[in-house]
Write a protein that holds these residues in place. Structure first.
Motif, mmCIF file in Angstrom:
data_model
loop_
_atom_site.group_PDB
_atom_site.id
_atom_site.type_symbol
_atom_site.label_atom_id
_atom_site.label_comp_id
_atom_site.label_asym_id
_atom_site.label_seq_id
_atom_site.Cartn_x
_atom_site.Cartn_y
_atom_site.Cartn_z
ATOM 1 N N GLU A 15 30.397 62.674 78.808
ATOM 2 C CA GLU A 15 29.614 63.790 79.318
ATOM 3 C C GLU A 15 28.969 64.423 78.089
ATOM 4 O O GLU A 15 29.656 64.729 77.118
ATOM 5 C CB GLU A 15 30.530 64.796 80.003
ATOM 6 N N ILE A 16 27.658 64.594 78.115
ATOM 7 C CA ILE A 16 26.959 65.185 76.969
ATOM 8 C C ILE A 16 26.834 66.686 77.211
ATOM 9 O O ILE A 16 26.295 67.117 78.224
ATOM 10 C CB ILE A 16 25.575 64.533 76.767
ATOM 11 N N THR A 17 27.344 67.463 76.264
ATOM 12 C CA THR A 17 27.331 68.921 76.401
ATOM 13 C C THR A 17 26.030 69.499 75.862
ATOM 14 O O THR A 17 25.274 68.816 75.169
ATOM 15 C CB THR A 17 28.508 69.563 75.638
ATOM 16 N N ASP A 18 25.787 70.775 76.138
ATOM 17 C CA ASP A 18 24.607 71.463 75.615
ATOM 18 C C ASP A 18 24.591 71.475 74.087
ATOM 19 O O ASP A 18 23.532 71.489 73.470
ATOM 20 C CB ASP A 18 24.543 72.906 76.131
ATOM 21 N N GLY A 20 25.583 69.049 72.252
ATOM 22 C CA GLY A 20 25.381 67.692 71.762
ATOM 23 C C GLY A 20 26.639 66.856 71.627
ATOM 24 O O GLY A 20 26.577 65.720 71.178
ATOM 25 N N CYS A 21 27.800 67.398 71.991
ATOM 26 C CA CYS A 21 29.040 66.626 71.942
ATOM 27 C C CYS A 21 29.023 65.551 73.022
ATOM 28 O O CYS A 21 28.434 65.737 74.083
ATOM 29 C CB CYS A 21 30.250 67.531 72.175
ATOM 30 N N TRP A 22 29.691 64.445 72.722
ATOM 31 C CA TRP A 22 29.938 63.415 73.713
ATOM 32 C C TRP A 22 31.408 63.523 74.073
ATOM 33 O O TRP A 22 32.275 63.093 73.312
ATOM 34 C CB TRP A 22 29.660 62.020 73.160
ATOM 35 N N LEU A 23 31.703 64.102 75.220
ATOM 36 C CA LEU A 23 33.080 64.297 75.636
ATOM 37 C C LEU A 23 33.548 63.124 76.481
ATOM 38 O O LEU A 23 32.862 62.706 77.415
ATOM 39 C CB LEU A 23 33.235 65.593 76.428
ATOM 40 N N TYR A 24 34.707 62.625 76.162
ATOM 41 C CA TYR A 24 35.300 61.521 76.906
ATOM 42 C C TYR A 24 35.758 62.033 78.258
ATOM 43 O O TYR A 24 36.448 63.043 78.350
ATOM 44 C CB TYR A 24 36.473 60.953 76.112
ATOM 45 N N THR A 25 35.344 61.351 79.331
ATOM 46 C CA THR A 25 35.690 61.805 80.682
ATOM 47 C C THR A 25 36.937 61.119 81.223
ATOM 48 O O THR A 25 37.355 61.402 82.340
ATOM 49 C CB THR A 25 34.515 61.576 81.661
ATOM 50 N N GLY A 26 37.526 60.236 80.419
ATOM 51 C CA GLY A 26 38.783 59.610 80.813
ATOM 52 C C GLY A 26 39.947 60.543 80.515
ATOM 53 O O GLY A 26 39.765 61.718 80.181
ATOM 54 N N GLN A 27 41.129 60.006 80.611
ATOM 55 C CA GLN A 27 42.340 60.800 80.410
ATOM 56 C C GLN A 27 42.488 61.221 78.952
ATOM 57 O O GLN A 27 42.256 60.438 78.038
ATOM 58 C CB GLN A 27 43.566 59.996 80.836
ATOM 59 N N LEU A 28 42.871 62.491 78.757
ATOM 60 C CA LEU A 28 43.137 63.032 77.424
ATOM 61 C C LEU A 28 44.633 63.287 77.285
ATOM 62 O O LEU A 28 45.325 63.574 78.263
ATOM 63 C CB LEU A 28 42.386 64.347 77.210
ATOM 64 N N MET A 29 45.124 63.212 76.058
ATOM 65 C CA MET A 29 46.518 63.556 75.799
ATOM 66 C C MET A 29 46.657 65.079 75.827
ATOM 67 O O MET A 29 45.654 65.803 75.816
ATOM 68 C CB MET A 29 46.936 63.002 74.434
ATOM 69 N N SER A 30 47.869 65.566 75.831
ATOM 70 C CA SER A 30 48.098 67.011 75.901
ATOM 71 C C SER A 30 47.530 67.749 74.691
ATOM 72 O O SER A 30 47.224 68.935 74.770
ATOM 73 C CB SER A 30 49.592 67.316 76.043
ATOM 74 N N ASN A 31 47.310 67.039 73.570
ATOM 75 C CA ASN A 31 46.737 67.679 72.377
ATOM 76 C C ASN A 31 45.205 67.675 72.387
ATOM 77 O O ASN A 31 44.577 68.110 71.429
ATOM 78 C CB ASN A 31 47.263 67.015 71.102
ATOM 79 N N GLY A 32 44.586 67.164 73.466
ATOM 80 C CA GLY A 32 43.135 67.189 73.599
ATOM 81 C C GLY A 32 42.410 65.948 73.120
ATOM 82 O O GLY A 32 41.203 65.819 73.303
ATOM 83 N N PHE A 33 43.119 65.019 72.483
ATOM 84 C CA PHE A 33 42.512 63.778 72.007
ATOM 85 C C PHE A 33 42.565 62.702 73.080
ATOM 86 O O PHE A 33 43.513 62.648 73.863
ATOM 87 C CB PHE A 33 43.247 63.248 70.767
ATOM 88 N N ALA A 34 41.566 61.837 73.081
ATOM 89 C CA ALA A 34 41.609 60.623 73.892
ATOM 90 C C ALA A 34 42.267 59.551 73.035
ATOM 91 O O ALA A 34 42.011 59.476 71.825
ATOM 92 C CB ALA A 34 40.205 60.196 74.280
ATOM 93 N N THR A 66 33.335 67.320 63.313
ATOM 94 C CA THR A 66 32.697 68.491 62.707
ATOM 95 C C THR A 66 32.483 69.595 63.733
ATOM 96 O O THR A 66 32.426 70.768 63.379
ATOM 97 C CB THR A 66 31.338 68.131 62.071
ATOM 98 N N CYS A 67 32.389 69.216 65.002
ATOM 99 C CA CYS A 67 32.169 70.193 66.071
ATOM 100 C C CYS A 67 33.457 70.914 66.467
ATOM 101 O O CYS A 67 33.416 71.936 67.154
ATOM 102 C CB CYS A 67 31.577 69.500 67.298
ATOM 103 N N GLY A 68 34.599 70.366 66.058
ATOM 104 C CA GLY A 68 35.879 70.970 66.388
ATOM 105 C C GLY A 68 36.417 70.612 67.760
ATOM 106 O O GLY A 68 37.482 71.071 68.145
ATOM 107 N N ASN A 69 35.701 69.781 68.514
ATOM 108 C CA ASN A 69 36.126 69.407 69.861
ATOM 109 C C ASN A 69 36.854 68.064 69.800
ATOM 110 O O ASN A 69 36.246 67.034 69.531
ATOM 111 C CB ASN A 69 34.922 69.325 70.795
ATOM 112 N N ARG A 70 38.147 68.072 70.052
ATOM 113 C CA ARG A 70 38.971 66.867 69.933
ATOM 114 C C ARG A 70 38.585 65.763 70.902
ATOM 115 O O ARG A 70 38.880 64.597 70.656
ATOM 116 C CB ARG A 70 40.435 67.229 70.129
ATOM 117 N N ALA A 71 37.939 66.092 72.002
ATOM 118 C CA ALA A 71 37.521 65.076 72.980
ATOM 119 C C ALA A 71 36.168 64.462 72.623
ATOM 120 O O ALA A 71 35.725 63.523 73.270
ATOM 121 C CB ALA A 71 37.460 65.685 74.376
#
Length: 93
Positions: A15-18, A20-34, A66-71
């Motif tokens: 999913e592309i955010t406003d 510019g991040c590309w967020l993984y839409t699959g399952q994430l771990m409890s720490n926010g990483f795929a 660099t964006c700080g978003n683990r996903a």
């Protein structure tokens, strides 16, 4: 330039955010990483994408966003840091 099967698979699950991040839409771990199986190991998606698109991660370094978003797995947002630096203040190479 034909994309690898891996690249096609992960790009179809983003999913592309406003911002510019590309967020993984699959399952994430409890720490926010795929986390995925790649290269015969369990890796974070960000590390697998760094290896796939930018090259190996040198010993003693880790991949950080660099964006700080683990996903986020957008390659332009991935940098190498000395291991542990992301928790101490981000020292890039």
């Amino acid at each position: 330039n034909k994309l690898s099967e891996f690249a096609e698979r992960v790009l179809n699950r983003r999913e592309i955010t406003d911002s510019g991040c590309w967020l993984y839409t699959g399952q994430l771990m409890s720490n926010g990483f795929a986390q995925i199986n790649r290269y015969g190991k369990r890796l974070t998606l960000s590390k697998a994408c760094y290896i796939e698109f930018q090259g190996e991660v040198p010993k003693g370094y880790e991949v950080s966003q660099t964006c700080g978003n683990r996903a986020c797995f957008r390659t332009e947002h991935l940098v190498l840091l000395k291991r542990g630096a992301s928790r101490r203040g981000k020292r890039q190479i």
